[in-house]
Design a protein around this motif. Structure first.
Motif, PDB file in Angstrom:
ATOM      1  N   TYR A 110       0.830  -1.199   0.000  1.00 15.65           N
ATOM      2  CA  TYR A 110       0.000   0.000   0.000  1.00 15.65           C
ATOM      3  C   TYR A 110       0.868   1.254   0.000  1.00 15.65           C
ATOM      4  CZ  TYR A 110      -3.515   3.451   1.264  1.00 15.65           C
ATOM      5  OH  TYR A 110      -4.330   4.544   1.256  1.00 15.65           O
ATOM      6  N   ALA A 111       1.900   1.248   0.827  1.00 14.69           N
ATOM      7  CA  ALA A 111       2.806   2.401   0.889  1.00 14.69           C
ATOM      8  C   ALA A 111       3.487   2.639  -0.440  1.00 14.69           C
ATOM      9  CB  ALA A 111       3.830   2.198   1.997  1.00 14.69           C
ATOM     10  N   ALA A 112       3.933   1.580  -1.103  1.00 15.11           N
ATOM     11  CA  ALA A 112       4.601   1.704  -2.404  1.00 15.11           C
ATOM     12  C   ALA A 112       3.621   2.244  -3.460  1.00 15.11           C
ATOM     13  CB  ALA A 112       5.153   0.361  -2.841  1.00 15.11           C
ATOM     14  N   ASP A 113       2.385   1.764  -3.436  1.00 16.49           N
ATOM     15  CA  ASP A 113       1.386   2.210  -4.405  1.00 16.49           C
ATOM     16  C   ASP A 113       0.970   3.652  -4.209  1.00 16.49           C
ATOM     17  OD1 ASP A 113       1.410  -0.290  -5.553  1.00 16.49           O
ATOM     18  OD2 ASP A 113      -0.482  -0.940  -4.642  1.00 16.49           O
ATOM     19  N   HIS A 114       1.103   4.161  -2.981  1.00 15.72           N
ATOM     20  CA  HIS A 114       0.645   5.510  -2.665  1.00 15.72           C
ATOM     21  C   HIS A 114       1.795   6.468  -2.343  1.00 15.72           C
ATOM     22  CE1 HIS A 114      -2.966   3.077  -2.285  1.00 15.72           C
ATOM     23  NE2 HIS A 114      -3.591   4.171  -2.624  1.00 15.72           N
ATOM     24  N   GLY A 115       3.012   6.091  -2.684  1.00 12.67           N
ATOM     25  CA  GLY A 115       4.152   6.981  -2.533  1.00 12.67           C
ATOM     26  C   GLY A 115       4.472   7.359  -1.102  1.00 12.67           C
ATOM     27  N   ARG A 116       4.328   6.417  -0.196  1.00 14.54           N
ATOM     28  CA  ARG A 116       4.626   6.723   1.216  1.00 14.54           C
ATOM     29  C   ARG A 116       5.825   5.964   1.667  1.00 14.54           C
ATOM     30  NH1 ARG A 116      -1.485   7.328   3.486  1.00 14.54           N
ATOM     31  NH2 ARG A 116      -1.802   9.184   2.318  1.00 14.54           N
TER      32      ARG A 116
END
Length: 116
Positions: A110-116
């Protein structure tokens, strides 16, 4: 001011998250684990937070954060007044609580997909 509907809309975007109503209170879950719960009047939001840092958070901004009720002190919970936070802070708190409940690979994806 953040509302329960704002939190619900954000939680819908989180993998494996779903809603449940328990004793008249809306709760957000991953599997059987509750990561966010609302007061019946929708003014307070309980959320997962590391127990070791809970007191420091509450002491740093007591007008915003509260300790959980005594029966919930054994859990990794803290309480926030929804009227005292903005949308960005709400997203940060909910995302942190959710990430404590999902497998690390799900949170990392999720973090990778949302740039976090």
């Amino acid at each position: 001011m953040v509302t329960m509907d704002d939190v619900r809309a954000f939680a819908e975007t989180l993998p494996r998250s779903y809603e449940a109503v328990v004793r008249g209170r809306l709760k957000l879950r991953v599997g059987r684990i509750v990561y966010v719960a609302f007061s019946k009047d929708e003014t307070l939001m309980d959320f997962g937070f590391p127990r070791d840092f809970r007191e420091a958070l509450v002491e740093s901004e007591p007008e915003k954060f509260l300790m959980p009720r005594p029966s919930d002190l054994r859990y990794q919970w803290v309480v926030v007044r929804l009227a005292k936070i903005d949308l960005d802070e709400m997203r940060e708190l909910v995302l942190g609580a959710w990430s404590m409940c999902v497998p690390k690979s799900v949170a990392a994806a999720y973090a990778a997909d949302h740039g976090r």
